[in-house]
Design a protein around this motif. Structure first.
Motif, PDB file in Angstrom:
ATOM      1  N   PHE A 147     -25.686 -83.749-100.589  1.00  0.00           N
ATOM      2  CA  PHE A 147     -24.603 -84.777 -99.899  1.00  0.00           C
ATOM      3  C   PHE A 147     -24.208 -85.254 -99.002  1.00  0.00           C
ATOM      4  O   PHE A 147     -24.407 -87.130 -98.661  1.00  0.00           O
ATOM      5  CB  PHE A 147     -23.732 -84.730-100.938  1.00  0.00           C
ATOM      6  CG  PHE A 147     -23.015 -86.236-100.924  1.00  0.00           C
ATOM      7  CD1 PHE A 147     -22.310 -87.180-101.635  1.00  0.00           C
ATOM      8  CD2 PHE A 147     -21.656 -85.669 -99.815  1.00  0.00           C
ATOM      9  CE1 PHE A 147     -22.254 -88.008-101.183  1.00  0.00           C
ATOM     10  CE2 PHE A 147     -20.970 -87.328-100.150  1.00  0.00           C
ATOM     11  CZ  PHE A 147     -20.856 -88.132-100.793  1.00  0.00           C
ATOM     12  N   ASP A 148     -24.000 -85.001 -98.518  1.00  0.00           N
ATOM     13  CA  ASP A 148     -23.871 -84.870 -96.584  1.00  0.00           C
ATOM     14  C   ASP A 148     -25.268 -86.094 -95.707  1.00  0.00           C
ATOM     15  O   ASP A 148     -25.098 -86.809 -95.363  1.00  0.00           O
ATOM     16  CB  ASP A 148     -24.043 -83.471 -95.669  1.00  0.00           C
ATOM     17  CG  ASP A 148     -22.591 -83.213 -96.166  1.00  0.00           C
ATOM     18  OD1 ASP A 148     -22.366 -84.016 -96.906  1.00  0.00           O
ATOM     19  OD2 ASP A 148     -22.528 -82.350 -95.909  1.00  0.00           O
ATOM     20  N   ASP A 149     -26.442 -85.391 -96.137  1.00  0.00           N
ATOM     21  CA  ASP A 149     -27.697 -86.131 -95.689  1.00  0.00           C
ATOM     22  C   ASP A 149     -27.793 -87.218 -96.336  1.00  0.00           C
ATOM     23  O   ASP A 149     -28.028 -88.304 -95.583  1.00  0.00           O
ATOM     24  CB  ASP A 149     -28.897 -85.145 -95.754  1.00  0.00           C
ATOM     25  CG  ASP A 149     -29.183 -83.889 -95.485  1.00  0.00           C
ATOM     26  OD1 ASP A 149     -28.617 -83.810 -94.100  1.00  0.00           O
ATOM     27  OD2 ASP A 149     -29.667 -83.075 -96.260  1.00  0.00           O
ATOM     28  N   LEU A 150     -27.890 -87.129 -97.382  1.00  0.00           N
ATOM     29  CA  LEU A 150     -27.667 -89.073 -98.227  1.00  0.00           C
ATOM     30  C   LEU A 150     -26.820 -89.683 -97.838  1.00  0.00           C
ATOM     31  O   LEU A 150     -26.842 -90.637 -97.673  1.00  0.00           O
ATOM     32  CB  LEU A 150     -27.638 -88.655 -99.706  1.00  0.00           C
ATOM     33  CG  LEU A 150     -28.732 -87.769-100.707  1.00  0.00           C
ATOM     34  CD1 LEU A 150     -28.246 -87.472-102.251  1.00  0.00           C
ATOM     35  CD2 LEU A 150     -30.083 -88.656-100.581  1.00  0.00           C
ATOM     36  N   ASP A 151     -25.746 -89.296 -97.174  1.00  0.00           N
ATOM     37  CA  ASP A 151     -24.857 -89.831 -97.304  1.00  0.00           C
ATOM     38  C   ASP A 151     -24.361 -90.206 -96.084  1.00  0.00           C
ATOM     39  O   ASP A 151     -23.662 -91.429 -94.784  1.00  0.00           O
ATOM     40  CB  ASP A 151     -22.774 -89.621 -97.300  1.00  0.00           C
ATOM     41  CG  ASP A 151     -21.827 -90.425 -97.494  1.00  0.00           C
ATOM     42  OD1 ASP A 151     -22.242 -91.573 -97.908  1.00  0.00           O
ATOM     43  OD2 ASP A 151     -21.058 -90.332 -96.715  1.00  0.00           O
ATOM     44  N   GLY A 152     -25.036 -89.556 -94.771  1.00  0.00           N
ATOM     45  CA  GLY A 152     -25.203 -89.891 -93.585  1.00  0.00           C
ATOM     46  C   GLY A 152     -26.315 -91.036 -92.599  1.00  0.00           C
ATOM     47  O   GLY A 152     -26.571 -91.654 -93.788  1.00  0.00           O
ATOM     48  N   PRO A 153     -25.938 -91.090 -91.605  1.00  0.00           N
ATOM     49  CA  PRO A 153     -26.276 -91.983 -90.748  1.00  0.00           C
ATOM     50  C   PRO A 153     -28.114 -92.129 -91.343  1.00  0.00           C
ATOM     51  O   PRO A 153     -28.281 -90.452 -91.232  1.00  0.00           O
ATOM     52  CB  PRO A 153     -25.765 -91.915 -89.534  1.00  0.00           C
ATOM     53  CG  PRO A 153     -25.400 -90.527 -89.356  1.00  0.00           C
ATOM     54  CD  PRO A 153     -25.398 -90.250 -90.771  1.00  0.00           C
ATOM     55  N   ARG A 154     -28.442 -92.747 -90.844  1.00  0.00           N
ATOM     56  CA  ARG A 154     -30.567 -92.804 -90.721  1.00  0.00           C
ATOM     57  C   ARG A 154     -30.846 -92.096 -89.334  1.00  0.00           C
ATOM     58  O   ARG A 154     -31.090 -93.519 -88.487  1.00  0.00           O
ATOM     59  CB  ARG A 154     -30.799 -94.475 -91.647  1.00  0.00           C
ATOM     60  CG  ARG A 154     -30.526 -94.533 -92.242  1.00  0.00           C
ATOM     61  CD  ARG A 154     -31.145 -95.658 -92.692  1.00  0.00           C
ATOM     62  NE  ARG A 154     -32.529 -95.803 -92.317  1.00  0.00           N
ATOM     63  CZ  ARG A 154     -33.426 -96.897 -92.432  1.00  0.00           C
ATOM     64  NH1 ARG A 154     -32.680 -98.337 -92.856  1.00  0.00           N
ATOM     65  NH2 ARG A 154     -34.640 -97.131 -91.759  1.00  0.00           N
ATOM     66  N   ASN A 155     -30.695 -91.684 -88.924  1.00  0.00           N
ATOM     67  CA  ASN A 155     -30.706 -90.845 -87.657  1.00  0.00           C
ATOM     68  C   ASN A 155     -32.705 -90.215 -87.392  1.00  0.00           C
ATOM     69  O   ASN A 155     -32.912 -89.000 -86.050  1.00  0.00           O
ATOM     70  CB  ASN A 155     -30.203 -90.229 -87.186  1.00  0.00           C
ATOM     71  CG  ASN A 155     -30.109 -89.129 -87.564  1.00  0.00           C
ATOM     72  OD1 ASN A 155     -30.003 -88.252 -89.228  1.00  0.00           O
ATOM     73  ND2 ASN A 155     -28.357 -88.273 -87.519  1.00  0.00           N
ATOM     74  N   GLY A 156     -33.276 -90.623 -88.678  1.00  0.00           N
ATOM     75  CA  GLY A 156     -34.463 -89.587 -88.093  1.00  0.00           C
ATOM     76  C   GLY A 156     -35.613 -90.313 -87.279  1.00  0.00           C
ATOM     77  O   GLY A 156     -35.383 -92.135 -87.124  1.00  0.00           O
ATOM     78  N   SER A 157     -37.062 -90.290 -87.817  1.00  0.00           N
ATOM     79  CA  SER A 157     -38.042 -90.369 -86.517  1.00  0.00           C
ATOM     80  C   SER A 157     -38.383 -92.156 -87.140  1.00  0.00           C
ATOM     81  O   SER A 157     -38.531 -91.982 -89.022  1.00  0.00           O
ATOM     82  CB  SER A 157     -39.223 -89.559 -85.999  1.00  0.00           C
ATOM     83  OG  SER A 157     -38.655 -88.873 -85.458  1.00  0.00           O
ATOM     84  N   THR A 158     -38.367 -93.045 -86.445  1.00  0.00           N
ATOM     85  CA  THR A 158     -38.507 -93.918 -87.342  1.00  0.00           C
ATOM     86  C   THR A 158     -41.305 -93.513 -87.443  1.00  0.00           C
ATOM     87  O   THR A 158     -41.131 -93.202 -87.344  1.00  0.00           O
ATOM     88  CB  THR A 158     -38.693 -95.636 -86.574  1.00  0.00           C
ATOM     89  OG1 THR A 158     -39.822 -95.117 -85.240  1.00  0.00           O
ATOM     90  CG2 THR A 158     -37.340 -95.299 -86.008  1.00  0.00           C
TER      91      THR A 158
END
Length: 517
Positions: A401-412
Motif C-alpha cells: 500500500f505504501d508504494d501504491l500511495d506514495g509519490p511517483r519517484n521512479g525513473s522515467t
C-alpha cells in the motif's frame, strides 16, 4: 496491338516485378488472362469493364489476351486491376500509347465507378521500383504515404482511373495528380513520444530493473507473479525504453505490416517498435503465419519489437513450440504445397504467468488452494526447450500500500531509454564484424560468449557455486554469462565483475525451483 505495363506481386515480404503484356486483335470478343492468375485476377475483366465505362472510357473490342509474366509465379488479389486497365487502354484505344506508360509501375484495385481502392504490399513494390530505377509509381491515394517513405522515388496518388490516364497522357494536366512527398524526420520525432511511461508503475523497482536489463541486451524475459501485481502494465511499457527504430528497421517492419494488411495508411510507416499481445486462444497459424496463401503471423508482426504472451501456460503447447525456430534464427519459414515463404521474426519475447492455477502460490497474504499435482501440471505446460530460450526469470510480488500511495519517484522511460541506448551502442561496436547475425548480447553464439564474456577468478567461483550448490541447471550457464555481459554494459564496464554475475544469477530462479529435473 501490344502494350507492356509494369506492376508487382509480393512473395514473403519482398516484391517481384510483374510485366503485364496486353494484346488486342480483331475477331469475336474474347478475354483471356494467363500467367497463373487466381480467381480475383480472372474476375478483373468485369471490374475493369465497368470502371472504364463509368469513367467515360471504353474497353477495346476483339480478342484480348493478357499475360502476367513471369508466368510461373502465382498472381493473386485485385491489385492488378488498375495496371490491367491501363494496359488495355494502351493496347486497344487512342487514349494512351506505349511511350506514355513506359517507366511507371502501377498498382491498385478498381471499384465499379472507376475509383481506386487501397491494396496491400505497396511498400515492397515501391522499394523494388526504386531499385529498378523506374520513372515513378502510380498507387491508390490511400497508399501514397506508404510508398512515399522510399526516399527519392516519385509517387503519384490517384483517386480514380481517369486521374491515372491524365497523368500518363499529360503530367501537366489540371486533373493530373501532383507528386506526393512527406517529411520522415517529423514522423520519427513523433515516435519518441509515448502516451504511457515506466514511471506510471508504482513500486516493483526490481522488476523494472530486470526489464531494463532485458531491453539493454535484447533478452527474452518471463515474469511470474499473482494476479494484479502489474505484470501486464510493466510489459506494455517495455517498448517505451527500447532504442528508437533505425530507418532500415522501420522499413523492414513496415514491409511486414504492409503485406499483412495491418498498416495504418495515415502514417504509412511503422516508426515505433511494435508491441503484439495475442490472446492465448490463438492458433499456431495465427502466431507464426500461414494459410492457403501464406501471410505473416503475430511473431513477424512483432519483428524488431516485443511479443507479449500473457498467461503463458494457457497457450496450447503445440502453439508455443513453433516459437523455438524464430527465437533461435530470427525468422520463420512457412512451407505449403505451392510455395515456401520466409518472414523475418526477430523479436523480444516477454511472457507472464501465475505461479499456480489459482495464482497465490507463495503469496504471504492469500492462501493457495492448488494441490501439488495441479501446480506441477500447470507448470508442465511449458516445455524445457522453450524455457531454455528465456534469459531472465523475474519474480513479481504484490505491491504494498505504501508504494501504491506514495509519490511517483521512479525513473522515467526517457531516463531508462537513455541508459539502454548507451548499452546498445557498446554492443553495436562490439559486434560490428558480425552485424549480419549478432545485433545485441542476446544473439551471441557460443564462440561470441567465449570471446566477450570472460570472467575473472572471483566471477568464475561465484558461478561455479551457483551451479553446483544452489542447483542451477547447466543450460543456465550461457544465459547467465549473456545477462552479466549486458549488466556490465549498462555500467559501461568492459569487464564482467562478480557483482554483475551475482545479479544475473538472481534472474534464473525458475531453473532452480521448477524446471531443474
Amino acid at each position: 496491338m501490344l502494350s507492356h505495363v509494369w506492376s508487382s506481386a509480393t512473395h514473403g515480404v519482398d516484391a517481384l516485378p510483374i510485366e503485364i503484356e496486353t494484346h488486342v486483335d480483331s475477331g469475336m470478343p474474347c478475354y483471356t488472362v494467363v500467367g497463373l492468375p487466381n480467381g480475383a485476377v480472372r474476375e478483373s475483366r468485369d471490374r475493369v469493364k465497368a470502371a472504364l465505362k463509368n469513367s467515360g472510357l471504353s474497353m477495346p473490342r476483339g480478342v484480348i489476351t493478357i499475360n502476367l509474366a513471369p508466368a510461373d509465379v502465382p498472381k493473386e488479389g485485385a491489385a492488378f486491376d488498375l495496371p490491367l486497365a491501363i494496359g488495355l487502354l494502351a493496347a486497344g484505344t487512342d487514349w494512351l500509347t506505349q511511350d506514355a506508360v513506359d517507366g511507371y509501375w502501377i498498382l491498385g484495385e478498381l471499384a465499379l465507378d472507376g475509383s481506386v481502392r487501397p491494396v496491400r504490399g505497396v511498400l515492397p513494390m515501391a522499394l523494388k521500383a526504386q531499385a529498378e530505377s523506374c520513372a515513378g509509381v502510380i498507387v491508390p491515394e490511400a497508399n501514397a504515404p506508404e510508398a512515399a517513405v522510399v526516399d527519392g522515388l516519385p509517387v503519384y496518388p490517384v483517386q480514380n482511373v481517369m486521374q491515372a490516364v491524365h497523368l500518363l497522357r499529360d503530367p501537366q494536366h489540371d486533373a493530373a495528380p501532383a507528386r506526393y512527398t512527406r517529411d520522415l524526420d517529423s514522423l520519427f520525432a513523433e515516435s519518441v513520444e509515448h502516451a504511457i511511461d515506466f514511471q506510471d508503475v508504482q513500486g516493483q523497482e526490481n522488476v523494472k530493473r530486470a526489464l531494463e536489463v532485458a531491453a539493454a541486451g535484447g533478452h527474452n524475459a518471463l515474469m511470474v507473479g499473482p494476479p494484479g501485481s502489474g505484470k501486464t502494465m510493466l510489459a506494455r511499457r517495455l517498448p517505451t525504453v527500447l532504442p528508437p527504430l533505425t530507418t532500415a528497421e522501420a522499413l523492414e517492419t513496415t514491409k511486414i505490416h504492409s503485406v499483412g494488411g495491418k498498416l495504418d495508411n495515415q502514417h504509412g510507416i511503422i516508426a515505433t517498435r511494435p508491441f503484439r499481445s495475442p490472446h492465448h486462444t490463438i492458433s499456431d497459424a495465427g502466431l507464426c503465419g500461414g494459410g492457403a496463401n501464406p501471410s505473416p503471423g503475430e511473431i513477424s508482426l512483432a519483428h524488431n519489437g516485443v511479443l507479449f504472451l500473457d498467461e503463458l501456460p494457457e497457450f496450447q503447447r503445440r502453439v508455443l513450440e513453433v516459437l523455438r525456430q524464430p527465437l533461435e534464427e530470427g525468422k520463420i519459414t512457412i512451407s505449403r504445397a505451392r510455395t515456401t515463404v520466409t518472414y523475418p521474426a526477430r523479436f523480444m519475447m516477454v511472457a507472464s504467468m501465475n505461479p499456480c492455477p489459482c495464482g497465490h502460490l507463495n503469496d504471504p497474504k492469500r492462501e493457495c488452494v492448488c494441490t501439488p499435482a495441479q501446480v506441477q501440471r500447470y507448470l508442465g505446460k511449458i516445455s524445457g526447450p522453450l524455457m531454455d530460450r528465456v534469459d531472465l526469470h523475474v519474480e513479481v510480488t504484490p505491491v504494498a500500500f505504501d508504494d501504491l500511495d506514495g509519490p511517483r519517484n521512479g525513473s522515467t522511460s526517457a531516463a531508462v531509454r537513455a541508459r539502454v541506448v548507451k548499452a546498445r551502442a557498446m554492443q553495436r561496436d562490439r559486434f560490428a564484424e558480425h552485424a549480419a547475425h549478432v545485433h545485441c548480447n542476446a544473439h551471441m553464439g557460443a564462440r561470441h560468449v567465449h570471446e566477450y564474456c570472460a570472467l575473472d577468478e572471483a566471477g568464475r567461483n561465484l558461478l561455479k557455486m551457483a551451479i553446483e550448490r544452489v542447483g542451477l541447471s547447466a543450460r543456465a550457464y550461457t544465459r547467465i554469462l549473456k545477462v552479466a555481459r549486458t549488466i556490465a554494459d549498462l555500467e559501461a564496464s568492459s569487464a564482467i565483475r562478480p557483482a554483475h554475475v551475482s545479479e544475473a544469477i538472481q534472474y534464473r530462479s525458475l531453473d532452480r525451483d521448477w524446471w531443474n529435473g
